[in-house]
Motif scaffolding. Structure first.
Motif, PDB file in Angstrom:
ATOM      1  N   TYR A  79       0.753  -0.799   0.246  1.00 58.21           N
ATOM      2  CA  TYR A  79       0.282   0.200   0.005  1.00 58.21           C
ATOM      3  C   TYR A  79       0.765   1.147   0.321  1.00 58.21           C
ATOM      4  O   TYR A  79       0.630   1.948   0.221  1.00 58.21           O
ATOM      5  CB  TYR A  79      -0.879  -0.301   1.435  1.00 58.21           C
ATOM      6  N   LEU A  80       1.953   0.826  -0.024  1.00 60.84           N
ATOM      7  CA  LEU A  80       2.960   2.589  -0.112  1.00 60.84           C
ATOM      8  C   LEU A  80       3.350   2.633  -1.143  1.00 60.84           C
ATOM      9  O   LEU A  80       3.168   1.681  -2.300  1.00 60.84           O
ATOM     10  CB  LEU A  80       4.094   2.495   0.547  1.00 60.84           C
ATOM     11  N   PRO A  81       3.913   3.954  -1.666  1.00 57.54           N
ATOM     12  CA  PRO A  81       3.905   4.324  -3.206  1.00 57.54           C
ATOM     13  C   PRO A  81       5.483   3.651  -3.915  1.00 57.54           C
ATOM     14  O   PRO A  81       5.421   3.220  -5.125  1.00 57.54           O
ATOM     15  CB  PRO A  81       4.753   6.107  -3.226  1.00 57.54           C
ATOM     16  N   ASP A  82       6.535   3.311  -2.394  1.00 58.44           N
ATOM     17  CA  ASP A  82       8.078   2.458  -3.090  1.00 58.44           C
ATOM     18  C   ASP A  82       7.280   1.253  -4.140  1.00 58.44           C
ATOM     19  O   ASP A  82       8.092   0.407  -4.490  1.00 58.44           O
ATOM     20  CB  ASP A  82       8.301   2.568  -2.063  1.00 58.44           C
ATOM     21  N   SER A  83       6.507   0.225  -2.866  1.00 61.72           N
ATOM     22  CA  SER A  83       6.180  -1.056  -3.474  1.00 61.72           C
ATOM     23  C   SER A  83       5.267  -0.977  -4.868  1.00 61.72           C
ATOM     24  O   SER A  83       5.386  -1.871  -5.226  1.00 61.72           O
ATOM     25  CB  SER A  83       5.561  -1.384  -2.469  1.00 61.72           C
ATOM     26  N   GLY A  84       4.361   0.036  -5.178  1.00 62.51           N
ATOM     27  CA  GLY A  84       4.013   0.255  -6.429  1.00 62.51           C
ATOM     28  C   GLY A  84       5.552   0.724  -7.853  1.00 62.51           C
ATOM     29  O   GLY A  84       4.424  -0.205  -8.634  1.00 62.51           O
ATOM     30  N   TYR A  85       5.791   1.640  -6.881  1.00 60.89           N
ATOM     31  CA  TYR A  85       6.665   1.369  -7.834  1.00 60.89           C
ATOM     32  C   TYR A  85       7.595   0.334  -8.618  1.00 60.89           C
ATOM     33  O   TYR A  85       7.762  -0.650  -9.695  1.00 60.89           O
ATOM     34  CB  TYR A  85       7.993   2.293  -7.151  1.00 60.89           C
ATOM     35  N   GLU A  86       8.193  -1.020  -7.066  1.00 62.28           N
ATOM     36  CA  GLU A  86       8.792  -2.322  -7.678  1.00 62.28           C
ATOM     37  C   GLU A  86       8.208  -2.852  -8.269  1.00 62.28           C
ATOM     38  O   GLU A  86       8.268  -3.486  -9.330  1.00 62.28           O
ATOM     39  CB  GLU A  86       9.322  -2.331  -6.269  1.00 62.28           C
ATOM     40  N   GLY A  87       7.050  -2.779  -8.011  1.00 60.24           N
ATOM     41  CA  GLY A  87       5.687  -3.934  -8.446  1.00 60.24           C
ATOM     42  C   GLY A  87       5.383  -3.774  -9.601  1.00 60.24           C
ATOM     43  O   GLY A  87       5.687  -4.591 -10.739  1.00 60.24           O
ATOM     44  N   MET A  88       5.512  -2.240 -10.141  1.00 58.71           N
ATOM     45  CA  MET A  88       5.437  -1.558 -12.084  1.00 58.71           C
ATOM     46  C   MET A  88       6.382  -1.990 -12.517  1.00 58.71           C
ATOM     47  O   MET A  88       6.586  -2.854 -13.631  1.00 58.71           O
ATOM     48  CB  MET A  88       5.177  -0.576 -11.769  1.00 58.71           C
ATOM     49  N   ARG A  89       7.839  -1.555 -12.340  1.00 60.88           N
ATOM     50  CA  ARG A  89       9.375  -2.683 -13.002  1.00 60.88           C
ATOM     51  C   ARG A  89       8.757  -3.664 -13.079  1.00 60.88           C
ATOM     52  O   ARG A  89       9.209  -4.417 -14.249  1.00 60.88           O
ATOM     53  CB  ARG A  89      10.219  -1.567 -11.447  1.00 60.88           C
ATOM     54  N   ASN A  90       8.555  -4.392 -11.895  1.00 63.20           N
ATOM     55  CA  ASN A  90       8.564  -6.148 -12.536  1.00 63.20           C
ATOM     56  C   ASN A  90       7.535  -6.691 -13.428  1.00 63.20           C
ATOM     57  O   ASN A  90       8.273  -7.289 -14.517  1.00 63.20           O
ATOM     58  CB  ASN A  90       8.903  -6.948 -10.844  1.00 63.20           C
ATOM     59  N   ILE A  91       6.522  -5.873 -13.644  1.00 64.28           N
ATOM     60  CA  ILE A  91       5.963  -5.807 -13.731  1.00 64.28           C
ATOM     61  C   ILE A  91       5.771  -6.002 -15.377  1.00 64.28           C
ATOM     62  O   ILE A  91       5.961  -6.434 -16.989  1.00 64.28           O
ATOM     63  CB  ILE A  91       4.250  -5.515 -14.452  1.00 64.28           C
ATOM     64  N   LEU A  92       6.518  -4.310 -15.607  1.00 62.72           N
ATOM     65  CA  LEU A  92       7.507  -3.932 -17.162  1.00 62.72           C
ATOM     66  C   LEU A  92       8.569  -4.875 -17.319  1.00 62.72           C
ATOM     67  O   LEU A  92       8.705  -5.178 -18.239  1.00 62.72           O
ATOM     68  CB  LEU A  92       7.785  -2.991 -16.555  1.00 62.72           C
ATOM     69  N   GLY A  93       8.570  -5.803 -16.595  1.00 58.63           N
ATOM     70  CA  GLY A  93      10.760  -6.818 -16.694  1.00 58.63           C
ATOM     71  C   GLY A  93      10.193  -7.662 -17.447  1.00 58.63           C
ATOM     72  O   GLY A  93      10.751  -8.684 -18.246  1.00 58.63           O
ATOM     73  N   ALA A  94       9.232  -7.744 -17.329  1.00 59.61           N
ATOM     74  CA  ALA A  94       8.071  -9.558 -18.458  1.00 59.61           C
ATOM     75  C   ALA A  94       7.746  -9.512 -19.375  1.00 59.61           C
ATOM     76  O   ALA A  94       8.327  -8.200 -20.835  1.00 59.61           O
ATOM     77  CB  ALA A  94       6.377  -9.915 -18.136  1.00 59.61           C
ATOM     78  N   ILE A  95       8.302 -10.792 -20.409  1.00 62.37           N
ATOM     79  CA  ILE A  95       8.011 -10.702 -21.641  1.00 62.37           C
ATOM     80  C   ILE A  95       7.095 -10.359 -22.235  1.00 62.37           C
ATOM     81  O   ILE A  95       7.432  -9.713 -23.288  1.00 62.37           O
ATOM     82  CB  ILE A  95       8.546 -12.406 -22.021  1.00 62.37           C
ATOM     83  N   GLU A  96       5.853 -10.044 -21.669  1.00 64.50           N
ATOM     84  CA  GLU A  96       4.872  -9.870 -22.234  1.00 64.50           C
ATOM     85  C   GLU A  96       3.652  -9.011 -21.094  1.00 64.50           C
ATOM     86  O   GLU A  96       3.934  -9.384 -20.211  1.00 64.50           O
ATOM     87  CB  GLU A  96       3.737 -10.875 -22.916  1.00 64.50           C
ATOM     88  N   THR A  97       3.725  -7.930 -21.283  1.00 66.55           N
ATOM     89  CA  THR A  97       2.629  -6.726 -20.323  1.00 66.55           C
ATOM     90  C   THR A  97       1.603  -6.692 -20.700  1.00 66.55           C
ATOM     91  O   THR A  97       0.728  -6.714 -22.109  1.00 66.55           O
ATOM     92  CB  THR A  97       3.614  -5.452 -20.124  1.00 66.55           C
ATOM     93  N   PRO A  98       0.620  -6.387 -19.204  1.00 71.58           N
ATOM     94  CA  PRO A  98      -0.648  -6.213 -19.536  1.00 71.58           C
ATOM     95  C   PRO A  98      -1.111  -4.792 -20.357  1.00 71.58           C
ATOM     96  O   PRO A  98      -0.309  -4.535 -20.148  1.00 71.58           O
ATOM     97  CB  PRO A  98      -1.695  -6.832 -18.193  1.00 71.58           C
TER      98      PRO A  98
END
Length: 335
Positions: free
Chosen positions: A220-239
């Motif tokens: 629920y804190l901003p830095d976790s949103g940042y890190e979570g999004m970086r991980n998602i964007l690092g996937a081979i395919e993105t949503p």
């Protein structure tokens, strides 16, 4: 000769009458130096306490405790500020508030009628139940906000996070999205579970794609949103759309997209939850759900005030419906 009262001492000491009352009753809430100063002024003026008034003073601290599930982790700073500001506005004149974390308190000694006239518990987790039960057993006037609880003997004001998240996800599906990511909230919070369940139900019903690497654990804190999004964007395919389970994490997610060269919503859409005051000023303006925090707090303060003045008859239970707020962070894929 004019009668010397607590107000007389307060004017001479340049403090509030509440501080004088606490000092003369040896309250731990007043510094020792201030106590000595007030007692000396009282002695110099020949103050003689009214026994009946003293009895009343000892029963009132004019402090309302506001307790959150967690302050260091989980509780969004923006949500915390909203609750505190609304509480200060809504409380009867003369009352002060004291903020603390349930997790940090020793439930056997930390809360008593001597310290607080009443309490507001902003509960996020079932782990708070022992603390709530303890306060009720000690006879402390208390209302519970934010999370629906099983007890019927205490006033409880909350919202429907499942319904809010469902409205949000259904909107994204209507906009043509079929590939979704999720950044989850704090692990033990009921709101996290409700919002995640809505995400699961809507994506299943719409036959949308959700890959494991598109689901990230946040706090629920901003830095976790940042890190979570970086991980998602690092996937081979993105949503095509990511549901960050609150606005603070959504703000972090938007920043991660910008840092990695993705445009929101042209390259990827982001949705949040809470409709914090800054959500309409983000670039792009955030599509989210308005959690009725002001209404929840106002209802809670009104109920607590009735408890304090003895006018409460039966506990009040109320669920306030959240509102979908459509702005600019979701791309229309129907075209």
């Amino acid at each position: 000769m004019e009668e010397v009262t607590i107000l007389t001492i307060a004017k001479r000491a340049n403090v509030s009458h509440t501080t004088v009352s606490r000092a003369l009753n040896d309250s731990p809430l007043v510094k020792e130096e201030t106590k000595r100063k007030i007692r000396k002024i009282a002695d110099d003026l020949g103050y003689v306490p009214n026994i009946n008034a003293k009895g009343l003073v000892e029963k009132r601290s004019f402090i309302i405790g506001i307790f959150f599930s967690e302050l260091d982790t989980g509780t969004s700073p923006s949500f915390l500020v909203d609750v505190i500001n609304r509480s200060k506005e809504a409380l009867p004149e003369g009352y002060s508030i004291s903020i603390d974390s349930i997790e940090a308190l020793d439930g056997t000694t930390a809360v008593s009628r001597h310290q607080y006239d009443g309490a507001i518990v902003v509960s996020q987790s079932v782990n708070d139940d022992a603390f709530i039960n303890m306060m009720i057993e000690r006879g402390l006037p208390v209302v519970i906000l934010n999370r629906k609880i099983a007890r019927e003997d205490v006033s409880n004001f909350t919202t429907d996070d499942y319904l809010g998240a469902r409205k949000l996800m259904e909107y994204a599906v209507r906009m043509g999205h079929k590939k979704f990511g999720l950044i989850k909230g704090a692990t033990d919070f009921v709101s996290t579970q409700d919002r995640q369940q809505a995400f699961v139900d809507v994506t299943a019903a719409s036959d949308a794609t959700v890959k494991p690497e598109w689901v990230q654990q946040g706090t629920y804190l901003p830095d976790s949103g940042y890190e979570g999004m970086r991980n998602i964007l690092g996937a081979i395919e993105t949503p095509t759309c990511v549901f960050a389970s609150n606005d603070d994490m959504a703000a972090g997610a938007v920043r991660a997209c910008q840092d990695l060269g993705y445009s929101v919503p042209d390259d990827i859409s982001i949705i949040g939850y809470d409709d914090m005051s800054y959500a309409k000023y983000l670039v792009p303006r955030l599509t989210t759900v308005r959690k009725p925090t002001d209404d929840i707090v106002q209802e809670g303060i009104d109920a607590l005030t009735k408890l304090l003045d003895g006018s409460m008859t039966d506990p009040i239970k109320k669920v306030i419906v959240p509102t979908l707020i459509v702005r600019d962070s979701v791309k229309d894929l129907r075209k």
